[in-house]
Design a protein around this motif. Structure first.
Motif, PDB file in Angstrom:
ATOM      1  N   ARG A  21      40.454  45.121  26.563  1.00 15.93           N
ATOM      2  CA  ARG A  21      40.278  44.568  27.911  1.00 15.93           C
ATOM      3  C   ARG A  21      41.533  44.784  28.763  1.00 15.93           C
ATOM      4  N   ARG A  22      42.700  44.574  28.155  1.00 12.80           N
ATOM      5  CA  ARG A  22      43.949  44.795  28.896  1.00 12.80           C
ATOM      6  C   ARG A  22      44.111  46.265  29.263  1.00 12.80           C
ATOM      7  N   ARG A  64      41.726  47.095  32.134  1.00 13.65           N
ATOM      8  CA  ARG A  64      42.271  46.590  33.399  1.00 13.65           C
ATOM      9  C   ARG A  64      43.401  47.487  33.883  1.00 13.65           C
ATOM     10  N   VAL A  96      43.664  49.527  37.415  1.00 18.80           N
ATOM     11  CA  VAL A  96      44.780  49.391  38.360  1.00 18.80           C
ATOM     12  C   VAL A  96      45.332  50.775  38.699  1.00 18.80           C
ATOM     13  N   HIS A 137      48.368  41.441  46.323  1.00 20.44           N
ATOM     14  CA  HIS A 137      48.815  41.142  44.961  1.00 20.44           C
ATOM     15  C   HIS A 137      50.334  40.952  44.921  1.00 20.44           C
ATOM     16  N   ARG A 157      52.342  37.683  43.781  1.00 20.63           N
ATOM     17  CA  ARG A 157      53.335  37.755  42.703  1.00 20.63           C
ATOM     18  C   ARG A 157      54.677  37.189  43.160  1.00 20.63           C
ATOM     19  N   ASP A 179      46.371  35.094  39.658  1.00 19.01           N
ATOM     20  CA  ASP A 179      45.300  35.975  40.092  1.00 19.01           C
ATOM     21  C   ASP A 179      45.454  37.362  39.496  1.00 19.01           C
ATOM     22  N   ASP A 180      44.395  38.153  39.639  1.00 16.73           N
ATOM     23  CA  ASP A 180      44.377  39.494  39.101  1.00 16.73           C
ATOM     24  C   ASP A 180      44.703  40.484  40.209  1.00 16.73           C
ATOM     25  N   PHE A 181      45.152  41.670  39.857  1.00 16.14           N
ATOM     26  CA  PHE A 181      45.484  42.685  40.850  1.00 16.14           C
ATOM     27  C   PHE A 181      44.264  43.105  41.658  1.00 16.14           C
ATOM     28  N   LEU A 182      43.188  43.379  40.961  1.00 11.09           N
ATOM     29  CA  LEU A 182      41.986  43.857  41.640  1.00 11.09           C
ATOM     30  C   LEU A 182      41.085  42.697  42.014  1.00 11.09           C
ATOM     31  N   PRO A 187      37.509  40.660  42.543  1.00 16.89           N
ATOM     32  CA  PRO A 187      36.351  40.624  41.653  1.00 16.89           C
ATOM     33  C   PRO A 187      35.401  41.775  41.958  1.00 16.89           C
ATOM     34  N   ARG A 222      34.299  47.798  44.231  1.00 16.56           N
ATOM     35  CA  ARG A 222      35.035  46.759  44.911  1.00 16.56           C
ATOM     36  C   ARG A 222      34.357  46.484  46.228  1.00 16.56           C
TER      37      ARG A 222
END
Length: 132
Positions: free
Chosen positions: A57-58, A61, A65, A86, A90, A102-105, A107, A118
């Motif tokens: 999964r990492r 992701r 990115v 992002h 950060r 939060d995530d970079f991308l 949902p 996206r």
């Protein structure tokens, strides 16, 4: 040249199954090989599988990115609204002494894996549609 009997070759084949095919580190392979009970072996294998799934999964992701960064048509990364948002999050988290939540991308919309589509589209340098 070494000669081994069938039982020794089967044991080596099991080591290959766990270590090579199953990608279990040598220490984990040794633990699996040493396990006497199916429940113990299954617990060891489940732990290895769970770690592998989390790593996959990492990696997925990380690939998404990098794909975004490659496909983004902006000359400067901070001109990209996704990247800029992002980076702002950060920096804000760092200044507040908090973990970035939060995530970079953003949902995904309409995908099972969460990668690929996206909410905002543009055209990248390759001429492909780029999801921003």
């Amino acid at each position: 040249m070494r000669y081994r009997d069938r039982a020794a070759l089967e044991r080596l084949a099991l080591v290959q199954l766990w270590h090579v095919d199953g990608m279990i580190p040598l220490a984990g392979t040794a633990a699996v090989m040493a396990s006497e009970q199916a429940a113990e072996r299954k617990a060891l294998l489940a732990a290895q599988r769970d770690e592998m799934t989390a790593r996959a999964r990492r990696l997925e992701r990380a690939a998404a990115v990098l794909t975004h960064m490659l496909d983004c048509h902006r000359d400067r990364p901070l001109d990209c609204p996704v990247t800029h948002a992002h980076i702002d999050a950060r920096v804000d988290a760092a200044l507040a002494g908090e973990e970035l939540a939060d995530d970079f991308l953003p949902p995904a919309t309409g995908t099972a894996t969460g990668i690929g589509q996206r909410s905002t589209a543009g055209v990248g340098p390759s001429g492909r549609t780029v999801m921003l």
